[in-house]
Design a protein around this motif. Sequence first.
Motif, mmCIF file in Angstrom:
data_model
loop_
_atom_site.group_PDB
_atom_site.id
_atom_site.type_symbol
_atom_site.label_atom_id
_atom_site.label_comp_id
_atom_site.label_asym_id
_atom_site.label_seq_id
_atom_site.Cartn_x
_atom_site.Cartn_y
_atom_site.Cartn_z
ATOM 1 N N SER A 82 0.824 -1.203 0.000
ATOM 2 C CA SER A 82 0.000 0.000 0.000
ATOM 3 C C SER A 82 0.860 1.257 0.000
ATOM 4 O O SER A 82 0.600 2.206 -0.757
ATOM 5 C CB SER A 82 -0.923 -0.009 1.224
ATOM 6 N N ASP A 83 1.883 1.271 0.844
ATOM 7 C CA ASP A 83 2.777 2.435 0.911
ATOM 8 C C ASP A 83 3.484 2.651 -0.434
ATOM 9 O O ASP A 83 3.654 3.794 -0.885
ATOM 10 C CB ASP A 83 3.815 2.242 2.010
ATOM 11 N N SER A 84 3.871 1.533 -1.060
ATOM 12 C CA SER A 84 4.564 1.619 -2.349
ATOM 13 C C SER A 84 3.625 2.144 -3.435
ATOM 14 O O SER A 84 4.018 2.989 -4.263
ATOM 15 C CB SER A 84 5.105 0.239 -2.747
ATOM 16 N N ASN A 132 10.924 -2.935 -6.662
ATOM 17 C CA ASN A 132 11.888 -3.905 -6.115
ATOM 18 C C ASN A 132 11.974 -3.828 -4.589
ATOM 19 O O ASN A 132 12.944 -4.282 -3.984
ATOM 20 C CB ASN A 132 13.270 -3.677 -6.718
ATOM 21 N N THR A 133 10.948 -3.268 -3.970
ATOM 22 C CA THR A 133 10.892 -3.202 -2.505
ATOM 23 C C THR A 133 10.883 -4.607 -1.912
ATOM 24 O O THR A 133 10.187 -5.503 -2.411
ATOM 25 C CB THR A 133 9.631 -2.450 -2.042
ATOM 26 N N TYR A 139 10.844 -10.031 -2.423
ATOM 27 C CA TYR A 139 10.355 -8.839 -3.122
ATOM 28 C C TYR A 139 8.834 -8.858 -3.117
ATOM 29 O O TYR A 139 8.213 -9.812 -3.588
ATOM 30 C CB TYR A 139 10.894 -8.810 -4.544
ATOM 31 N N ILE A 140 8.227 -7.800 -2.594
ATOM 32 C CA ILE A 140 6.782 -7.830 -2.348
ATOM 33 C C ILE A 140 5.948 -7.757 -3.633
ATOM 34 O O ILE A 140 4.789 -8.167 -3.640
ATOM 35 C CB ILE A 140 6.354 -6.702 -1.384
ATOM 36 N N PHE A 141 6.538 -7.253 -4.732
ATOM 37 C CA PHE A 141 5.798 -7.189 -5.995
ATOM 38 C C PHE A 141 6.181 -8.323 -6.951
ATOM 39 O O PHE A 141 5.781 -8.306 -8.113
ATOM 40 C CB PHE A 141 6.025 -5.841 -6.691
ATOM 41 N N ALA A 142 6.953 -9.286 -6.453
ATOM 42 C CA ALA A 142 7.426 -10.374 -7.313
ATOM 43 C C ALA A 142 6.518 -11.594 -7.269
ATOM 44 O O ALA A 142 6.766 -12.578 -7.967
ATOM 45 C CB ALA A 142 8.847 -10.769 -6.923
ATOM 46 N N PRO A 149 14.059 -10.068 -8.179
ATOM 47 C CA PRO A 149 13.527 -8.697 -8.294
ATOM 48 C C PRO A 149 12.645 -8.582 -9.528
ATOM 49 O O PRO A 149 13.039 -9.012 -10.622
ATOM 50 C CB PRO A 149 14.786 -7.833 -8.394
ATOM 51 N N PRO A 150 11.453 -8.013 -9.398
ATOM 52 C CA PRO A 150 10.543 -7.918 -10.540
ATOM 53 C C PRO A 150 11.034 -7.007 -11.661
ATOM 54 O O PRO A 150 10.702 -7.212 -12.824
ATOM 55 C CB PRO A 150 9.246 -7.383 -9.920
ATOM 56 N N VAL A 151 11.835 -5.986 -11.316
ATOM 57 C CA VAL A 151 12.428 -5.106 -12.327
ATOM 58 C C VAL A 151 13.909 -5.441 -12.419
ATOM 59 O O VAL A 151 14.634 -5.380 -11.426
ATOM 60 C CB VAL A 151 12.229 -3.624 -11.964
#
Length: 361
Positions: A82-84, A132-133, A139-142, A149-151
Amino acid sequence: MSMTVGQYGLSGANNILNQAVSSMEAEQAKLAWQSSNGTISQDLSGIGSNLQSTLSLSPKVDEISGYQNNISSALSRLQMSSDSLTQMTTIAQNLSSQVLSMLSTTGSTKTQTLAASQSAQNGLASFGTILNTTDGNGYIFAGQDSNTPPVTSPSSIANGALATKIQSIVSNLNSGNATDILKQATEAASDNSSHMSIFSSSMSVSPTIANGKSNQIIIGSNGQSVAAGPTATSGSLPTVLSTGSPIRDVMRDMMILSSVKGMTNATPGFSDLMQQLHQSLESATNKIIDMNSSIGVTQQSLNRQKGAYTSLTLMVKSQLSNNLDADMASVATQSSDLNVRLKASFMLIADSKDLSLANYI
């Protein structure tokens, strides 16, 4: 010759007394355990009729605790997501405002487009870093591929193959092809080939497939789970003007914006392109906000479930307490009564040893 009665009639009485004392000493040891440990017995065999209930309830406490820990983990990841998303929304809205300013009646200058281009390039690097947080566990978006890392290279997005391709597309802008420019840029941004995509192989998929790659955390029996946030490329079905992924769309728009440096409102097709770019940024940003709102709904649901688990834990522990915990008031009463009985028994045994046949008669 003197003969004691214990050799005859009292021998049976002494045996009975000794057995009674042994039984009372065993009971005394049990009461001592209950008094010092607060439980009925030091092993399951002493629980009695509550054994089956205790055996079925005991694992429940650990099971519920595991679900609560998983919910806490999910809530933590969701909050980071959410913060991201909030950070990405702010970047996109700022860029949208710059695009809008270039549509004003005063027009746009080369200085303005250069500044907007630089802001877009900075935004691309920021998006890459945000996507890539990591929460320390991945990695939370992976999604499920949380160790990758997604990126692939956040710092070089603005100069990579996709950005170069979109810059080439934008260079062909003319007075009647602004929509075609956006379509071509969308097609390029949707390209999941390894030489074109800015995302990892697991995230270089369609938005609907990316939705299914979300990291699922078990939060209940029968495999009940929750997605711990969106993936980098998640979204809906694509259209000719949208990749389907709002995050991808914003990054595509930033690549378009970074390609207009040196242009002005006098450039053929520029105003039309900026108009469509502003609409695209607004639409994608709203979808990111919707993603964030969905996270908030999930967080509320998980907090309610966590509260329900807390209540359930108290109920299970209360039942186990009823099954296992000793009644300390009763233990104290029984212990006092037992001490009196033991003293009396010892006195009888001591007195019986001195009895002779004459005393007995």
